[in-house]
Design a protein around this motif. Structure first.
Motif, mmCIF file in Angstrom:
data_model
loop_
_atom_site.group_PDB
_atom_site.id
_atom_site.type_symbol
_atom_site.label_atom_id
_atom_site.label_comp_id
_atom_site.label_asym_id
_atom_site.label_seq_id
_atom_site.Cartn_x
_atom_site.Cartn_y
_atom_site.Cartn_z
ATOM 1 N N LEU A 285 0.828 -1.214 0.000
ATOM 2 C CA LEU A 285 0.000 0.000 0.000
ATOM 3 C C LEU A 285 0.860 1.260 0.000
ATOM 4 N N GLN A 286 1.974 1.212 0.710
ATOM 5 C CA GLN A 286 2.892 2.358 0.705
ATOM 6 C C GLN A 286 3.471 2.568 -0.693
ATOM 7 N N ALA A 287 3.770 1.453 -1.386
ATOM 8 C CA ALA A 287 4.298 1.572 -2.745
ATOM 9 C C ALA A 287 3.281 2.222 -3.677
ATOM 10 N N LEU A 288 1.997 1.886 -3.498
ATOM 11 C CA LEU A 288 0.950 2.465 -4.345
ATOM 12 C C LEU A 288 0.828 3.973 -4.149
ATOM 13 N N GLU A 289 1.248 4.477 -3.003
ATOM 14 C CA GLU A 289 1.157 5.908 -2.743
ATOM 15 C C GLU A 289 2.004 6.730 -3.722
ATOM 16 N N GLU A 290 2.962 6.057 -4.391
ATOM 17 C CA GLU A 290 3.819 6.774 -5.342
ATOM 18 C C GLU A 290 3.099 7.048 -6.665
ATOM 19 N N LEU A 291 1.931 6.433 -6.862
ATOM 20 C CA LEU A 291 1.192 6.561 -8.115
ATOM 21 C C LEU A 291 0.110 7.637 -8.027
ATOM 22 N N PRO A 292 -0.320 8.170 -9.162
ATOM 23 C CA PRO A 292 -1.464 9.096 -9.178
ATOM 24 C C PRO A 292 -2.723 8.371 -8.701
ATOM 25 N N PRO A 293 -3.738 9.110 -8.243
ATOM 26 C CA PRO A 293 -4.941 8.475 -7.680
ATOM 27 C C PRO A 293 -5.617 7.469 -8.600
ATOM 28 N N ASP A 294 -5.727 7.771 -9.919
ATOM 29 C CA ASP A 294 -6.426 6.844 -10.799
ATOM 30 C C ASP A 294 -5.644 5.547 -10.974
ATOM 31 N N TYR A 295 -4.319 5.618 -11.023
ATOM 32 C CA TYR A 295 -3.496 4.410 -11.101
ATOM 33 C C TYR A 295 -3.562 3.635 -9.779
ATOM 34 N N ARG A 296 -3.522 4.375 -8.694
ATOM 35 C CA ARG A 296 -3.586 3.732 -7.374
ATOM 36 C C ARG A 296 -4.891 2.953 -7.226
ATOM 37 N N ASP A 297 -5.989 3.572 -7.660
ATOM 38 C CA ASP A 297 -7.295 2.913 -7.587
ATOM 39 C C ASP A 297 -7.314 1.646 -8.440
ATOM 40 N N PHE A 298 -6.767 1.747 -9.673
ATOM 41 C CA PHE A 298 -6.784 0.605 -10.589
ATOM 42 C C PHE A 298 -5.993 -0.572 -10.036
#
Length: 347
Positions: A285-298
Motif C-alpha cells: 500500500l505504501q508503494a501504491l502511494e507513489e502513483l497518481p490516484p487513478d493508477y492507485r485505484d486501478f
C-alpha cells in the motif's frame, strides 16, 4: 424501517464425548453449545463464599468500569488491583460501599499468568485451591494445551466484540451469560480495528455510522451453568453477563506450534504467517502511494481481485447445519442431536 442484522441461534448438543466432538462437531468449524459435559464439582461448590475462602487473598489485576458496556478501543475503564476475596465480594454486589469510581461500577477479572508478559494464564497455577474443582474437558491432546483462563464478571457487564487465534471452550460455571458471535467471513462488515470491532453497541448499532454492520449474520446463545461453548478460532464473540458469573476459558493450539507467536502469553496475536502477510500488504500500500490516484485505484482493485481469487474460501449458504440463513431461532429450537445413535437430544 431500516434492516436489522440477521439472527441465528447456536445449536445445542447433549451427551457429547471426545469422539463425538472430534468427529461430528469440531470439523464443522462453527460455534456449538455442549450441554451435560462433566466440569467437576465446581458447579456446586463455587458460591461467592466458597470462592472468597478458597481463592485466597492474593492480589489480582481487574478492570473497573463506570458503565457495564466496556470498550477496549477507547479504554472506558481503569485497571486496579484488589485481593481476590475482596474482588469477588464486590463483583457479586450491585452497589458497592467501597468503590473506585462510583457505587454502581462494574468489575471484570481475566486471570493472568505469574509473569503476565511471558506466561499464559493457568487456573491450576494461579488458583490451585479452586482448580481442583474444575475438570478440563479432554477434547484435545495435552500437548496442545495453551491456557486456562479464570473469568469473573459483574451482572450486566458486556465485553467488546473480538476474535482469538486459537480454538477455545468457554465453560460457564455459575450465572447466565449471553454470547453473540459473528463468522470470520463477516469480518468486512464489523469495522475492525485490529482484532476488535468498533461497533460497541451490537444490540442497537448506529447504522448511519456503521451501515455495513447490518450484513453481518448474528449467532446467539445463552449459556446456563454447566454449559460449554465451543468458539472456533477467528470467530468474533461478544459476551453479556446476565447475572454475576464465573467462567473458565480453555484455549489450545490447533495449528502447528510454530504457527504461533512464541512471545504471546494471551494467545491473541495473529499467526506468524498472517502477521508477515499483513506487513507485506502495508508495504504494498505504501508503494501504491507513489502513483497518481487513478493508477492507485486501478492497481488496488487488481490486488483485491488477486486476493479474492487466490485466498478466499467459498461462503457457505448456511453455516449452522439445519438452520436456514433467514431463520431467527430460539435456543430451544436449536437443540440438536448428532448422530442420533450416539448423542442425546435435549428436551
Amino acid at each position: 424501517m431500516m434492516q436489522r442484522p440477521e439472527k441465528v441461534s447456536v445449536p445445542v448438543y447433549t451427551a457429547v464425548d471426545r469422539e463425538i466432538f472430534l468427529t461430528a462437531i469440531y470439523p464443522m468449524r462453527t460455534p456449538a453449545v455442549l450441554r451435560g459435559v462433566s466440569l467437576g464439582p465446581c458447579l456446586d461448590k463455587w458460591t461467592v463464599d466458597y470462592l472468597k475462602k478458597n481463592g485466597g487473598d492474593r492480589e489480582v489485576k481487574i478492570h473497573v468500569s463506570p458503565v457495564p458496556q466496556m470498550d477496549f478501543l477507547r479504554k472506558n475503564f481503569l485497571y486496579r488491583t484488589l485481593p481476590f476475596d475482596v474482588f469477588v465480594q464486590r463483583a457479586a454486589e450491585t452497589k458497592h460501599p467501597d468503590f473506585f469510581i462510583s457505587e454502581e461500577e462494574s468489575y471484570y477479572l481475566r486471570s493472568l499468568g505469574e509473569d503476565p508478559r511471558r506466561e499464559p494464564a493457568d487456573l491450576r497455577k494461579q488458583f490451585p485451591g479452586l482448580a481442583e474443582d474444575f475438570s478440563i474437558p479432554g477434547f484435545f491432546e495435552p500437548e496442545q494445551f495453551f491456557s486456562c483462563v479464570f473469568r469473573i464478571s459483574s451482572c450486566g457487564l458486556q465485553l467488546w466484540t473480538h476474535y482469538d487465534v486459537m480454538d477455545n471452550l468457554l465453560a460457564q460455571v455459575s450465572g447466565r451469560k449471553r454470547v453473540v458471535l459473528y463468522s470470520p467471513q463477516d469480518a468486512e462488515h464489523l469495522y475492525l480495528s485490529g482484532d476488535k470491532s468498533e461497533v460497541l453497541d451490537i444490540d442497537s448499532p448506529d447504522l448511519q455510522q456503521y451501515p455495513k454492520f447490518v450484513k453481518a449474520r448474528r449467532y446467539e446463545c445463552v449459556l446456563e451453568p454447566g454449559d460449554l461453548l465451543f468458539i472456533p478460532a477467528l470467530w468474533f464473540h461478544n459476551t453479556l453477563a446476565l447475572q454475576f458469573g464465573v467462567g473458565v476459558n480453555v484455549f489450545w493450539r490447533h495449528l502447528k506450534a510454530e504457527s504461533y507467536d512464541r512471545k504471546d502469553p494471551y494467545g491473541n496475536k495473529d499467526p506468524v504467517a498472517a502477521a508477515k502477510a499483513m506487513q507485506g500488504l502495508e508495504r504494498a500500500l505504501q508503494a501504491l502511494e507513489e502513483l497518481p490516484p487513478d493508477y492507485r485505484d486501478f492497481y488496488a482493485r487488481r490486488m483485491v481481485l488477486r486476493i479474492q481469487s487466490s485466498a478466499y474460501s467459498p461462503k457457505p449458504e448456511g453455516a449452522v447445519r439445519g438452520c436456514s440463513p433467514t431463520e431467527t431461532l430460539t435456543a430451544s429450537d436449536a437443540k440438536t442431536s448428532v448422530p442420533s445413535s450416539q448423542i442425546s437430544h435435549q428436551d
